[in-house]
Motif scaffolding. Sequence first.
Motif, PDB file in Angstrom:
ATOM      1  N   ASN A  54       0.846  -1.189   0.000  1.00 13.03           N
ATOM      2  CA  ASN A  54       0.000   0.000   0.000  1.00 13.03           C
ATOM      3  C   ASN A  54       0.885   1.244   0.000  1.00 13.03           C
ATOM      4  O   ASN A  54       1.985   1.242   0.571  1.00 13.03           O
ATOM      5  CB  ASN A  54      -0.905   0.026   1.241  1.00 13.03           C
ATOM      6  N   VAL A  55       0.393   2.296  -0.608  1.00  8.62           N
ATOM      7  CA  VAL A  55       1.119   3.555  -0.627  1.00  8.62           C
ATOM      8  C   VAL A  55       0.152   4.695  -0.316  1.00  8.62           C
ATOM      9  O   VAL A  55      -1.033   4.648  -0.698  1.00  8.62           O
ATOM     10  CB  VAL A  55       1.809   3.778  -1.993  1.00  8.62           C
ATOM     11  N   ARG A  56       0.653   5.683   0.398  1.00 14.89           N
ATOM     12  CA  ARG A  56      -0.127   6.877   0.737  1.00 14.89           C
ATOM     13  C   ARG A  56       0.648   8.089   0.258  1.00 14.89           C
ATOM     14  O   ARG A  56       1.812   8.289   0.628  1.00 14.89           O
ATOM     15  CB  ARG A  56      -0.351   6.954   2.250  1.00 14.89           C
ATOM     16  N   ILE A  57      -0.007   8.911  -0.575  1.00 17.16           N
ATOM     17  CA  ILE A  57       0.638  10.088  -1.159  1.00 17.16           C
ATOM     18  C   ILE A  57      -0.119  11.335  -0.709  1.00 17.16           C
ATOM     19  O   ILE A  57      -1.234  11.589  -1.192  1.00 17.16           O
ATOM     20  CB  ILE A  57       0.658  10.003  -2.698  1.00 17.16           C
ATOM     21  N   PRO A  58       0.423  12.120   0.214  1.00 17.17           N
ATOM     22  CA  PRO A  58      -0.272  13.332   0.662  1.00 17.17           C
ATOM     23  C   PRO A  58      -0.368  14.371  -0.461  1.00 17.17           C
ATOM     24  O   PRO A  58       0.592  14.595  -1.199  1.00 17.17           O
ATOM     25  CB  PRO A  58       0.616  13.845   1.806  1.00 17.17           C
ATOM     26  N   VAL A  59      -1.532  14.966  -0.585  1.00 18.83           N
ATOM     27  CA  VAL A  59      -1.738  16.047  -1.536  1.00 18.83           C
ATOM     28  C   VAL A  59      -1.737  17.382  -0.801  1.00 18.83           C
ATOM     29  O   VAL A  59      -1.242  18.393  -1.290  1.00 18.83           O
ATOM     30  CB  VAL A  59      -3.063  15.850  -2.299  1.00 18.83           C
ATOM     31  N   SER A  60      -2.302  17.374   0.396  1.00 15.81           N
ATOM     32  CA  SER A  60      -2.309  18.530   1.278  1.00 15.81           C
ATOM     33  C   SER A  60      -2.379  18.004   2.708  1.00 15.81           C
ATOM     34  O   SER A  60      -2.314  16.801   2.934  1.00 15.81           O
ATOM     35  CB  SER A  60      -3.509  19.444   0.970  1.00 15.81           C
ATOM     36  N   ARG A  61      -2.517  18.903   3.664  1.00 17.67           N
ATOM     37  CA  ARG A  61      -2.591  18.477   5.057  1.00 17.67           C
ATOM     38  C   ARG A  61      -3.820  17.615   5.310  1.00 17.67           C
ATOM     39  O   ARG A  61      -3.818  16.744   6.171  1.00 17.67           O
ATOM     40  CB  ARG A  61      -2.617  19.696   5.981  1.00 17.67           C
ATOM     41  N   GLN A  62      -4.890  17.822   4.536  1.00 20.07           N
ATOM     42  CA  GLN A  62      -6.140  17.106   4.771  1.00 20.07           C
ATOM     43  C   GLN A  62      -6.426  16.001   3.761  1.00 20.07           C
ATOM     44  O   GLN A  62      -7.247  15.128   4.023  1.00 20.07           O
ATOM     45  CB  GLN A  62      -7.319  18.097   4.758  1.00 20.07           C
ATOM     46  N   VAL A  63      -5.782  16.044   2.607  1.00 15.07           N
ATOM     47  CA  VAL A  63      -6.122  15.119   1.524  1.00 15.07           C
ATOM     48  C   VAL A  63      -4.922  14.242   1.174  1.00 15.07           C
ATOM     49  O   VAL A  63      -3.787  14.717   1.115  1.00 15.07           O
ATOM     50  CB  VAL A  63      -6.584  15.890   0.267  1.00 15.07           C
ATOM     51  N   ALA A  64      -5.189  12.965   0.939  1.00 13.31           N
ATOM     52  CA  ALA A  64      -4.143  12.046   0.508  1.00 13.31           C
ATOM     53  C   ALA A  64      -4.715  11.063  -0.500  1.00 13.31           C
ATOM     54  O   ALA A  64      -5.902  10.725  -0.463  1.00 13.31           O
ATOM     55  CB  ALA A  64      -3.559  11.296   1.697  1.00 13.31           C
ATOM     56  N   VAL A  65      -3.865  10.608  -1.402  1.00 11.24           N
ATOM     57  CA  VAL A  65      -4.216   9.574  -2.367  1.00 11.24           C
ATOM     58  C   VAL A  65      -3.747   8.234  -1.815  1.00 11.24           C
ATOM     59  O   VAL A  65      -2.626   8.112  -1.313  1.00 11.24           O
ATOM     60  CB  VAL A  65      -3.569   9.844  -3.738  1.00 11.24           C
ATOM     61  N   LEU A  66      -4.606   7.223  -1.915  1.00  3.74           N
ATOM     62  CA  LEU A  66      -4.288   5.887  -1.426  1.00  3.74           C
ATOM     63  C   LEU A  66      -4.313   4.902  -2.592  1.00  3.74           C
ATOM     64  O   LEU A  66      -5.158   4.996  -3.475  1.00  3.74           O
ATOM     65  CB  LEU A  66      -5.301   5.435  -0.372  1.00  3.74           C
ATOM     66  N   ALA A  67      -3.392   3.948  -2.566  1.00  6.53           N
ATOM     67  CA  ALA A  67      -3.378   2.909  -3.593  1.00  6.53           C
ATOM     68  C   ALA A  67      -2.823   1.627  -2.976  1.00  6.53           C
ATOM     69  O   ALA A  67      -1.996   1.673  -2.057  1.00  6.53           O
ATOM     70  CB  ALA A  67      -2.534   3.330  -4.789  1.00  6.53           C
ATOM     71  N   GLY A  68      -3.301   0.492  -3.464  1.00  2.00           N
ATOM     72  CA  GLY A  68      -2.815  -0.766  -2.922  1.00  2.00           C
ATOM     73  C   GLY A  68      -3.074  -1.927  -3.856  1.00  2.00           C
ATOM     74  O   GLY A  68      -3.969  -1.878  -4.709  1.00  2.00           O
ATOM     75  N   VAL A  69      -2.264  -2.957  -3.701  1.00  2.00           N
ATOM     76  CA  VAL A  69      -2.453  -4.201  -4.433  1.00  2.00           C
ATOM     77  C   VAL A  69      -2.218  -5.356  -3.466  1.00  2.00           C
ATOM     78  O   VAL A  69      -1.446  -5.243  -2.509  1.00  2.00           O
ATOM     79  CB  VAL A  69      -1.480  -4.330  -5.634  1.00  2.00           C
TER      80      VAL A  69
END
Length: 438
Positions: free
Chosen positions: A202-217
């Motif tokens: 899994n990976v978590r990519i912050p976009v801002s202090r409140q928003v993040a993109v999540l992805a996983g396999v």
Amino acid sequence: MHFKKTICLASLLMLAFQPAAHADTLTDQARELLESGKSTQAFALLDTQESTRAGEPLFDFLLGLAALDVGQNTRAVFALERVLAMDPNHVRARAEIARAYLALGEADTARKEFETVQKQGVPADVSLTLERYIAAARNVQDQSKVSANGYLELTLGYDTNLNLGPNKSTVVIPGISSAPATLSKDSKANKDNFGQLGAGANVRIPVSRQVAVLAGVSGTERFNGHTDQFDLGNADANLGAVLTDGKSVYTLMGQSSHLVVDKDRYRMATGLTGQWQYNHDSRNQFSLYAQYSDLHYLTQDVRDADRWVGGAAYAHLWRDNAVGYASIYLVNEKPQAAHVEFLGFDGFGARFGARANVTPKTIVFGNFSFEQRRHVAVDPAFLTKRRDEQYAMLVGASYAFEKDWTVTPQLSLGRNVSNTALNEYHREMVSVAIRREF
């Protein structure tokens, strides 16, 4: 783990650090309420007396603890700072104020306070608990950075019903004949040993202090000892975003799942899940969710269906670090082909579970689930509308024998009660999994 999900200190800390101040009727009552999990009542009791009793170490300590439990983190900091001003060596107050700082998102301050507590000669088991909090604080500090994690898992076990077939050799199918029909070997329940390999990332990519993109396999490959026609492979992928707004966390996730049976592609499911999670305080969490899936069977297009699930869940953390949860949901599955309405159904279900640390390295867990399904049209093979009630129970334990390594034995029991004989079965499975996390 986001700071909104931070849990309270273990009961080990409660036992190790007792406030050494004189108690009275008010503080005795507040302490009893806190120890029985009634933090809201304790806070209400103490809050009305703060203007006259602020500055008394025991009163301020209990007020800080109650405020932290009900999500009044800033009030908790003020109360616990008064305790430490009077007694800088009050280890329990320092541990609790660290937890308050972590809940407020002040991870660096929280980590330093936890490390200060750890250096003050606490017992080994308490030190292990503090290590988890220090790690949580460091994780919060890293929320602005891209983070990734993964795992590898090996499972060995025995399954009494690999294919979810009926536990009998003959059934009566009224739409075909009134005489019992003999089931083929692959149609009835098959039992076998199995081994399974699993992995995920899994990976978590912050976009801002409140928003993040999540992805996983993730994926699993299961091999049976003698019945390789039921070998299973599964691959899952997800991509979405999470928004944190105060006590609310909103998640929208796209998902895709592929199931392979005996090396042949069997089913593909793609869909979307939305969830609202509300962290009421440090002990209570509520959530609502909805999910849509497009089910496509590669070799049986007639079974293709649209599936909808919507539900609510609640989780509670007790003072001894035990967690309990419950959820209820509604489900609807509608065939995409017009001439097989009998495959569609409406249903509802419920799940209950709990987990608890019995030692610093051992977690025990269990859950129970129930689902009732009512099909919407008469099944031409059984000349009736199919009705199912499915029950499942799982119990197990997880032991961390090394850093990032766990071994998990578990027992799973399942039963499906149906008015159509081909769909009535029971299943028992025992397994042991070894997992390495990265």
